[in-house]
Each structure stands twice: as structure tokens, then as C-alpha cells.
Design a protein around this motif. Structure first.
Motif, PDB file in Angstrom:
ATOM      1  N   GLU A  62       0.834  -1.208   0.000  1.00  0.00           N
ATOM      2  CA  GLU A  62       0.000   0.000   0.000  1.00  0.00           C
ATOM      3  C   GLU A  62       0.864   1.252   0.000  1.00  0.00           C
ATOM      4  O   GLU A  62       0.555   2.241  -0.674  1.00  0.00           O
ATOM      5  CB  GLU A  62      -0.915  -0.024   1.222  1.00  0.00           C
ATOM      6  N   VAL A  63       1.959   1.211   0.767  1.00  0.00           N
ATOM      7  CA  VAL A  63       2.882   2.357   0.780  1.00  0.00           C
ATOM      8  C   VAL A  63       3.468   2.565  -0.614  1.00  0.00           C
ATOM      9  O   VAL A  63       3.560   3.692  -1.109  1.00  0.00           O
ATOM     10  CB  VAL A  63       4.012   2.117   1.810  1.00  0.00           C
ATOM     11  N   ALA A  64       3.860   1.464  -1.265  1.00  0.00           N
ATOM     12  CA  ALA A  64       4.429   1.557  -2.615  1.00  0.00           C
ATOM     13  C   ALA A  64       3.408   2.152  -3.594  1.00  0.00           C
ATOM     14  O   ALA A  64       3.757   2.976  -4.449  1.00  0.00           O
ATOM     15  CB  ALA A  64       4.879   0.175  -3.090  1.00  0.00           C
ATOM     16  N   ARG A  65       2.144   1.740  -3.473  1.00  0.00           N
ATOM     17  CA  ARG A  65       1.106   2.289  -4.365  1.00  0.00           C
ATOM     18  C   ARG A  65       0.964   3.791  -4.185  1.00  0.00           C
ATOM     19  O   ARG A  65       0.873   4.548  -5.161  1.00  0.00           O
ATOM     20  CB  ARG A  65      -0.241   1.608  -4.086  1.00  0.00           C
ATOM     21  N   ASP A  66       0.935   4.222  -2.923  1.00  0.00           N
ATOM     22  CA  ASP A  66       0.776   5.659  -2.653  1.00  0.00           C
ATOM     23  C   ASP A  66       1.944   6.458  -3.218  1.00  0.00           C
ATOM     24  O   ASP A  66       1.756   7.526  -3.803  1.00  0.00           O
ATOM     25  CB  ASP A  66       0.664   5.892  -1.142  1.00  0.00           C
ATOM     26  N   ILE A  67       3.153   5.929  -3.024  1.00  0.00           N
ATOM     27  CA  ILE A  67       4.339   6.639  -3.519  1.00  0.00           C
ATOM     28  C   ILE A  67       4.330   6.673  -5.043  1.00  0.00           C
ATOM     29  O   ILE A  67       4.572   7.717  -5.659  1.00  0.00           O
ATOM     30  CB  ILE A  67       5.621   5.981  -2.997  1.00  0.00           C
ATOM     31  N   ALA A  68       4.070   5.518  -5.661  1.00  0.00           N
ATOM     32  CA  ALA A  68       4.113   5.426  -7.123  1.00  0.00           C
ATOM     33  C   ALA A  68       3.089   6.347  -7.772  1.00  0.00           C
ATOM     34  O   ALA A  68       3.356   6.961  -8.818  1.00  0.00           O
ATOM     35  CB  ALA A  68       3.890   3.981  -7.561  1.00  0.00           C
ATOM     36  N   ARG A  69       1.913   6.448  -7.153  1.00  0.00           N
ATOM     37  CA  ARG A  69       0.874   7.325  -7.727  1.00  0.00           C
ATOM     38  C   ARG A  69       1.324   8.778  -7.784  1.00  0.00           C
ATOM     39  O   ARG A  69       0.895   9.535  -8.666  1.00  0.00           O
ATOM     40  CB  ARG A  69      -0.418   7.214  -6.916  1.00  0.00           C
ATOM     41  N   GLY A  70       2.170   9.170  -6.847  1.00  0.00           N
ATOM     42  CA  GLY A  70       2.584  10.576  -6.795  1.00  0.00           C
ATOM     43  C   GLY A  70       3.773  10.919  -7.677  1.00  0.00           C
ATOM     44  O   GLY A  70       4.152  12.098  -7.764  1.00  0.00           O
ATOM     45  N   VAL A  71       4.355   9.932  -8.335  1.00  0.00           N
ATOM     46  CA  VAL A  71       5.536  10.174  -9.173  1.00  0.00           C
ATOM     47  C   VAL A  71       5.104  10.713 -10.532  1.00  0.00           C
ATOM     48  O   VAL A  71       4.155  10.216 -11.139  1.00  0.00           O
ATOM     49  CB  VAL A  71       6.354   8.873  -9.344  1.00  0.00           C
ATOM     50  N   ARG A  72       5.816  11.702 -11.031  1.00  0.00           N
ATOM     51  CA  ARG A  72       5.428  12.367 -12.275  1.00  0.00           C
ATOM     52  C   ARG A  72       6.373  12.107 -13.446  1.00  0.00           C
ATOM     53  O   ARG A  72       6.029  12.371 -14.593  1.00  0.00           O
ATOM     54  CB  ARG A  72       5.316  13.889 -12.045  1.00  0.00           C
ATOM     55  N   ASP A  73       7.590  11.611 -13.186  1.00  0.00           N
ATOM     56  CA  ASP A  73       8.523  11.335 -14.282  1.00  0.00           C
ATOM     57  C   ASP A  73       9.485  10.235 -13.865  1.00  0.00           C
ATOM     58  O   ASP A  73       9.488   9.785 -12.713  1.00  0.00           O
ATOM     59  CB  ASP A  73       9.283  12.605 -14.703  1.00  0.00           C
ATOM     60  N   LEU A  74      10.298   9.777 -14.815  1.00  0.00           N
ATOM     61  CA  LEU A  74      11.209   8.665 -14.544  1.00  0.00           C
ATOM     62  C   LEU A  74      12.265   9.027 -13.497  1.00  0.00           C
ATOM     63  O   LEU A  74      12.638   8.190 -12.674  1.00  0.00           O
ATOM     64  CB  LEU A  74      11.879   8.220 -15.847  1.00  0.00           C
ATOM     65  N   ALA A  75      12.740  10.262 -13.538  1.00  0.00           N
ATOM     66  CA  ALA A  75      13.728  10.679 -12.535  1.00  0.00           C
ATOM     67  C   ALA A  75      13.123  10.632 -11.132  1.00  0.00           C
ATOM     68  O   ALA A  75      13.771  10.200 -10.169  1.00  0.00           O
ATOM     69  CB  ALA A  75      14.231  12.082 -12.855  1.00  0.00           C
ATOM     70  N   GLY A  76      11.877  11.074 -11.026  1.00  0.00           N
ATOM     71  CA  GLY A  76      11.193  11.019  -9.735  1.00  0.00           C
ATOM     72  C   GLY A  76      10.959   9.594  -9.273  1.00  0.00           C
ATOM     73  O   GLY A  76      11.031   9.289  -8.072  1.00  0.00           O
ATOM     74  N   LEU A  77      10.700   8.686 -10.221  1.00  0.00           N
ATOM     75  CA  LEU A  77      10.491   7.287  -9.870  1.00  0.00           C
ATOM     76  C   LEU A  77      11.787   6.660  -9.342  1.00  0.00           C
ATOM     77  O   LEU A  77      11.766   5.894  -8.375  1.00  0.00           O
ATOM     78  CB  LEU A  77       9.997   6.514 -11.092  1.00  0.00           C
ATOM     79  N   LYS A  78      12.889   6.987  -9.981  1.00  0.00           N
ATOM     80  CA  LYS A  78      14.180   6.471  -9.513  1.00  0.00           C
ATOM     81  C   LYS A  78      14.479   6.963  -8.100  1.00  0.00           C
ATOM     82  O   LYS A  78      14.933   6.192  -7.237  1.00  0.00           O
ATOM     83  CB  LYS A  78      15.294   6.901 -10.468  1.00  0.00           C
ATOM     84  N   THR A  79      14.197   8.218  -7.834  1.00  0.00           N
ATOM     85  CA  THR A  79      14.412   8.770  -6.489  1.00  0.00           C
ATOM     86  C   THR A  79      13.497   8.096  -5.479  1.00  0.00           C
ATOM     87  O   THR A  79      13.919   7.765  -4.364  1.00  0.00           O
ATOM     88  CB  THR A  79      14.157  10.289  -6.499  1.00  0.00           C
ATOM     89  N   ALA A  80      12.244   7.877  -5.863  1.00  0.00           N
ATOM     90  CA  ALA A  80      11.293   7.225  -4.958  1.00  0.00           C
ATOM     91  C   ALA A  80      11.734   5.817  -4.607  1.00  0.00           C
ATOM     92  O   ALA A  80      11.633   5.377  -3.451  1.00  0.00           O
ATOM     93  CB  ALA A  80       9.906   7.207  -5.597  1.00  0.00           C
TER      94      ALA A  80
END
Length: 253
Positions: A62-80
Motif C-alpha cells: 500500500e505504501v508503494a502504491r501511494d508513492i508510485a501514484r505521486g511520481v510524475r517522471d522517470l527521474a522522480g520514480l528512480k528517487t522514490a
């Protein structure tokens, strides 16, 4: 005439009585000990102490879902992913293995998990299996430099290259789904059982390979992992058939 006791005589007499075993002084009126016991307040039952509150359990998925939903680009996903603390694999890995190739390419290859070489370099498919993958892609006019984007289900290497655990796959799948959405390829290639499990909830690569599936609105071609093909070179014929099917779909637009 009675002689009055002086202080020292009275103290000595009291000490003598105590030595004989006297425990109470004699009063002018008799004392009924049974009445005293009846008058004493009965001890109240001690209230049971409430157990300390349990710490709130955290659901990593559930934590991963919440974080992933808030990511806007690939760089942000890598940081997350780098900041995600609920996967213990990160503690034993040297590097986060995020991706390689051309973001936005029509073809996205999804492997299983980093191996030793990938963990050292921080890129997916760089060992012998990666070299074979490059040759396979080149045979149908594809390359990670120009028109293929590559990632893994897990961004961290499991100890001793063991298979990822179901819980590890589950908590990484929301990030993978977001990765696919941000990269937005036309075709997904699922390399091996772990990838098929994460993408389609299915295992049995021998049965699945060569048949188009679907994940998150994208067509998926399950294929043997290049590492498996290195151990079973006779299966390269099946992999070549799958590659031709992929090329045909790309050519059809």
C-alpha cells in the motif's frame, strides 16, 4: 500509697514484656479482634492493566502504491525507489539498478532481478545474459541505444541471486506499473517467470512463451530469459520465433 514508675523503670518493664512476646498494649476496655476484621475495608480487585497499544502495522504494498501514484517522471520514480525503506534487499545491494536504453522507446524489456554484474554497474542486463540479449535484439533491428528501454521487476540484487520472494515482487509491482506508464512503450517483453508473474500474475514460461498476453493495457510477449538460453541453447530456436513475432507486430504499427 502506690509508688509511681519513673521513666527508666517503665521503659525497662516495657522492654521485658516485649521480650516475653507481648505484641499489643492492654487497654482499659477489651478489644474484639473479630469486629476489627469485619470493619476493615475489603481490598478491591485490582483493575487489569490495559496492554500497551500495538504499533500500527504498515503494508509495504500500500505504501508503494501511494508513492508510485505521486511520481510524475522517470527521474522522480528512480528517487522514490532509492528512498523506499520497506524492501530489505536494498540493504545488501551495492547499487540501485533502475533502467537502461532509450526512454520512450516502442519496446520495453522487463527482466527479473539484477545479478552480480548488474549490481556492480547499476544497469540491467550487462553480463553474459545482457550481451546475448543485445544480439537477440539486433537480429530484428533493435538496440538499447536507439529503440529499446530496459528495466527489471526488482531494482536490487537478491542475495546469492536467489529468486525474488512473493512479498518482494508484490511491493515492487506498483513501481513497475508506474514505470511502464511513464515509459509508455507499445510492446512489453517479459523475460522469464518472475517478469510474467509481476506483469500478468502467471508463471510457467515454457507454456506462456510465444503467446501474447496483456498487462496494464499493453501487449506482452513472454520469452525465455537470456540467462536460461545460455544454459539451454536448444531453446534459442523458440526465442527466435518470439522475436520474429515481435518484429511483425512492430512492423504492423
Amino acid at each position: 500509697m502506690e509508688s509511681a514508675l519513673d521513666y527508666h523503670s517503665a521503659r525497662a518493664l516495657l522492654a521485658w514484656q516485649i521480650e516475653l512476646g507481648a505484641t499489643d498494649a492492654i487497654c482499659d476496655a477489651p478489644v474484639n479482634r473479630y469486629e476489627l476484621e469485619a470493619r476493615q475495608p475489603k481490598p478491591t480487585a485490582r483493575q487489569a492493566e490495559a496492554p500497551p497499544p500495538k504499533p500500527k502495522e504498515v503494508d509495504p504494498v500500500e505504501v508503494a502504491r501511494d508513492i508510485a501514484r505521486g511520481v510524475r517522471d522517470l527521474a522522480g520514480l528512480k528517487t522514490a525507489l532509492a528512498q523506499f525503506e520497506h524492501c530489505d534487499l536494498r540493504k545488501g545491494a551495492r547499487n540501485l539498478v533502475f533502467s537502461d536504453g532509450k526512454p520512450g522507446a516502442r519496446v520495453m524489456v522487463i527482466g527479473e532481478a539484477p545479478g552480480r554484474d548488474e549490481d556492480l554497474e547499476g544497469r540491467p542486463f550487462v553480463g553474459r545474459a545482457g550481451q546475448l540479449l543485445d544480439r537477440m535484439l539486433a537480429a530484428i533491428g533493435l538496440s538499447r541505444q536507439d529503440n529499446v528501454y530496459i528495466t527489471n521487476v526488482l531494482p536490487w540484487r537478491p542475495p546469492q541471486n536467489r529468486d525474488p520472494l512473493p512479498a518482494e515482487i508484490a511491493m515492487m509491482t506498483p513501481f513497475l506499473e508506474r514505470h511502464v506508464a511513464l515509459a509508455n512503450p507499445d510492446i512489453l517483453i517479459a523475460m522469464g517467470n518472475i517478469s510474467c508473474d509481476a506483469l500478468m500474475g502467471k508463471r510457467g514460461i515454457t507454456r506462456l512463451r510465444g503467446t501474447w498476453g496483456e498487462a496494464w493495457g499493453k501487449p506482452v510477449m513472454p520469452m525465455f530469459h537470456p540467462a536460461y538460453l545460455l544454459r539451454q541453447p536448444l531453446q534459442k530456436r523458440a526465442a527466435w520465433s518470439d522475436l520474429l513475432d515481435i518484429k511483425s507486430r512492430l512492423d504492423a504499427g
